[in-house]
Motif scaffolding. Structure first.
Motif, short mmCIF file in Angstrom:
data_model
loop_
_atom_site.label_atom_id
_atom_site.label_comp_id
_atom_site.label_asym_id
_atom_site.label_seq_id
_atom_site.Cartn_x
_atom_site.Cartn_y
_atom_site.Cartn_z
N GLU A 2 0.81 -1.22 0.00
CA GLU A 2 0.00 0.00 0.00
C GLU A 2 0.84 1.27 0.00
O GLU A 2 0.33 2.37 0.02
N SER A 19 0.87 0.24 7.11
CA SER A 19 0.05 0.18 8.31
C SER A 19 0.49 -0.99 9.18
O SER A 19 0.63 -2.11 8.68
N ASP A 20 0.72 -0.73 10.46
CA ASP A 20 1.17 -1.79 11.36
C ASP A 20 0.08 -2.80 11.69
O ASP A 20 0.36 -3.85 12.25
N ASP A 21 -1.17 -2.50 11.34
CA ASP A 21 -2.24 -3.46 11.62
C ASP A 21 -2.45 -4.45 10.47
O ASP A 21 -3.40 -5.21 10.47
N GLN A 22 -1.55 -4.44 9.49
CA GLN A 22 -1.61 -5.39 8.38
C GLN A 22 -0.33 -6.21 8.34
O GLN A 22 0.74 -5.73 8.72
#
Length: 150
Positions: free
Chosen positions: A74, A79-82
């Motif tokens: 991306e 993003s750290d949540d992915q």
């Protein structure tokens, strides 16, 4: 009657003296992790560069850093949540000697680390370095874009 010392007393080492001061490692210079070239093409290797600095008060024994290169579909910083695909991990890839640092006295800056990685396909990548993964576990990252060589 002779005095005895409880072997569980905190704050002393086995010879009865105070425990040695611990090192405090941080990234040296301006704290960045950078590639050795401003433009990285998908058909070339590049060096990832960083230094360690011992803020003290104790000396650091020899230690090993960890470099993980992660693809960020991306775009950076991601993003750290992915979950992102790891394309290089120095714990299993490359030459382990490239990540070994010499002992570092209090107040000293270590040698420039610059292991080579790649080539990687075009896209965005996160270069994450952990200093002394078994000692200090200090982590920082930088993002780079790899472009088509044509």
């Amino acid at each position: 009657m002779a005095d005895s010392q409880d072997s569980n007393d905190a704050g002393t080492n086995t010879d009865g003296g105070a425990a040695p001061a611990a090192p405090n490692l941080a990234f040296g210079g301006d704290g960045t992790i950078v590639p050795d070239k401003a433009i990285i093409h998908d058909n070339e290797t590049f060096a990832v560069q960083w230094t360690a600095h011992n803020l003290g008060p104790g000396d650091a024994p020899a230690f090993t850093d960890l470099l993980v290169v992660t693809r960020i579909p991306e775009g950076c910083p991601g993003s750290d949540d992915q979950d992102h695909p790891v394309v290089f991990n120095s714990a299993t890839d490359g030459n382990p000697q490239d990540y070994m640092e010499q002992p570092l006295a209090a107040g000293a800056t270590g040698s420039l680390m610059q292991p080579s990685v790649g080539p990687f396909p075009t896209g965005s990548y996160r270069l994450t370095v952990t200093l002394a993964q078994d000692l200090a576990n200090v982590t920082n990252f930088n993002c780079v874009d790899i472009i088509d060589h044509t």
